[in-house]
Design an enzyme around this catalytic site. Structure first.
Site, mmCIF file in Angstrom:
data_model
loop_
_atom_site.group_PDB
_atom_site.id
_atom_site.type_symbol
_atom_site.label_atom_id
_atom_site.label_comp_id
_atom_site.label_asym_id
_atom_site.label_seq_id
_atom_site.Cartn_x
_atom_site.Cartn_y
_atom_site.Cartn_z
ATOM 1 C CB THR A 325 -1.074 0.070 1.322
ATOM 2 O OG1 THR A 325 -0.074 -0.275 2.287
ATOM 3 C CG2 THR A 325 -2.104 -0.898 0.982
ATOM 4 C CG ASP A 326 0.148 3.851 -2.441
ATOM 5 O OD1 ASP A 326 0.969 3.220 -3.231
ATOM 6 O OD2 ASP A 326 -0.946 4.092 -3.158
ATOM 7 C CB THR A 351 -0.472 9.505 3.521
ATOM 8 O OG1 THR A 351 -0.723 9.730 2.070
ATOM 9 C CG2 THR A 351 0.005 11.027 4.028
ATOM 10 N NE ARG A 352 5.172 4.093 1.989
ATOM 11 C CZ ARG A 352 4.573 2.831 2.217
ATOM 12 N NH1 ARG A 352 3.972 2.325 1.391
ATOM 13 N NH2 ARG A 352 4.736 2.578 3.477
ATOM 14 C CB VAL A 353 -0.123 10.432 -1.767
ATOM 15 C CG1 VAL A 353 -0.823 11.540 -2.665
ATOM 16 C CG2 VAL A 353 -0.547 9.238 -2.318
#
Ligand code: ATP
Ligand code: MG
Length: 468
Positions: A325-326, A351-353
């Site tokens: 997951t991101d 959160t990688r975004v």
């Protein structure tokens, strides 16, 4: 010894247990192919050769209760497994094979959609940039989630994992997002509770429920993840609209696959899970993406859920899904029991975004909060031993406590973006600091009860001064 008459398209059942069958007699077969046995359909999941180099097929029966016995003839369909989808799927309750349990409208438009299709390629994707507003102030301000992202909800049992997903669904009431909720291996009573909470808040008209309860067979529980994924993918690809998929939860999905795998008599790996369990989950979650405008610009956001034991995030399935997951929202039992609800551990959640999928105003207002909250935990530990605290430390502790109080939020009551911004700006301007920590919630409840259009037009400072 069973003597098997070979043909390209038919074979026989060699063994059978709990919906998992072994077939022999085919001269060719492929993984994902459908076959017909008695009145039931089945799916090929495993191919190998026996000592005489005959093809042996491990397969799943979609309807394990059907009258299948050893030696019965099997016909290959030469087709991939598909479900019939259309706009009538919105607001319906479906079973893991896409059959309607409850549908609010007449079935008119129908499309066949492959259950296990390949994920969109890199070329057809673009970076995630639109925010998905969950209506949970701690998530939207500190761990923003974008449309097309895969965000894991991880935590012990009864820590509010389902509540976060349901609140995110409720918050889409006036948005354009279509939601798919897939409860896997849950009690039927819990599923009905969730369904009723959606109906009560008028959310059922944009939510599809795909049900594989705990009493369903392992095959149905395993299939439901993929069917849910194809349903949200259908909206993303064919209708070019954003969709949201909640898989609640993937630990039960992994357990169902382990059961199937052991019945197929394949060697178990770590924690008795099959070696390919990473691939099982990655091919499920890879289908969530943000498509580029050339491919319609649709998106599919996924919220897989994983249940941990005693907060152990280093377990096999948990680490697998974290790496797929991101980002993850880690729900701490300690925080939840101490009254911080939702109990999101800001230090362990990521959160990688990042803020790429956050509205600019929110980005400015919430910039320093995450750091402040992380510092609060350290300061609280430190302040227990120190006899005298400096003025700066006392100020930081007071501000941190108020911030923590502000982020508390009841389940089932998502907050709109203007009100979230108002609350954060109140804290930025240190207005809330002038009142007691015990009265913060009362002030916030009065603030939330002010209609949203007033909150947009009148500055939050003026409203709060009136309320105080
Ligand atoms: P399970 O492990 O059984 O699936 P879960 O982690 O999904 O549980 P929920 O079912 O979402 O947890 O919530 C557990 C209980 O906590 C429910 O009774 C719910 O009403 C309550 N709860 C969850 N979030 C909040 C909140 N923000 N405020 C108050 N109560 C909450
Ligand atoms: Mg739950």
């Amino acid at each position: 010894m069973v003597v098997v008459k070979s043909s390209f398209r038919s074979g026989v059942v060699l063994s059978l247990s709990s919906g998992v069958v072994t077939l022999q007699g085919f001269l060719s077969a492929w993984v994902g192919e459908l076959f017909r046995v008695a009145s039931s359909l089945g799916l090929v999941v495993n191919l190998y050769r026996d000592r005489c180099l005959n093809i042996v097929v491990g397969a799943l029966l979609f309807n394990p209760e059907s009258a299948v016995s050893v030696g019965i003839r099997v016909e290959a369909c030469r087709l991939l497994a598909t479900i019939v989808l259309g706009f009538m799927s919105i607001g319906s309750i479906l079973d893991p094979l896409g059959n309607f349990i409850l549908t609010p409208c007449r079935i008119d438009a129908q499309y066949r959609w492959v259950i296990e299709s390949a994920a969109p390629s890199i070329i057809s994707r673009m970076s995630v940039f639109e925010p998905l507003e969950t209506g949970i102030i701690s998530v939207d301000s500190l761990i923003p989630i974008g449309r097309g992202q895969r965000e894991l909800l991880v935590g012990d049992r009864q820590t509010g994992k389902t509540s976060i997903g349901i609140d995110s669904i409720l918050n889409q009431k006036y948005g354009s997002l279509l939601c798919v909720y897939v409860p896997i291996g849950q009690k039927a009573s819990s599923i009905i509770e969730v369904f009723l909470s959606l109906v009560v808040r008028d959310a059922s008209f944009y939510v599809s429920l795909l049900v594989a309860a705990a009493s369903s067979s392992a095959v149905c529980q395993f299939m439901s993840g993929y069917t849910g994924s194809s349903l949200s993918e259908f909206f993303m690809l064919s209708s070019e609209i954003p969709s949201f998929l909640m898989l609640d939860d993937l630990s039960k999905h992994a357990v169902a696959y382990r059961e199937i795998y052991l019945l197929l008599r394949r060697p178990p790996g770590r924690e008795a899970y099959p070696g390919e369990i990473f691939f099982v989950h990655s091919r499920l979650l890879e289908r969530s993406s943000k498509l580029s405008t050339a491919f319609g610009g649709g998106s599919c956001t996924s919220f897989p859920v994983i249940e941990t034991l005693a907060g152990d995030v280093s377990a096999y399935i948990t680490t697998n899904v974290i790496s797929i997951t991101d980002g993850q929202l880690f729900l701490s039992l300690e925080l939840f029991l101490s009254g911080v609800k939702p109990g999101i551990d800001v230090g362990l959640s990521v959160t990688r975004v990042g803020s790429a999928a956050q509205w600019n105003g929110m980005k400015i207002l919430s910039g320093s909060y995450k750091l402040e909250l992380a510092q609060l935990v350290e300061l609280q530990a430190f302040s227990q031993f120190a006899a005298e605290l400096g003025a700066e430390t006392i100020y930081r502790l007071a501000r941190g406590r108020i911030l923590l109080e502000m982020l508390k939020q009841c389940n089932g009551s998502p907050i709109g973006l203007p009100q979230q911004l108002g609350v954060l700006s109140l804290c930025n301007q240190d207005i809330i600091r002038t009142i007691d920590v015990d009265r913060v919630q009362t002030l916030l409840q009065s603030y939330y009860s002010v209609p949203q259009w007033v909150a947009i037009i009148v500055p939050s400072r003026m409203i709060s001064t009136a309320l105080i």
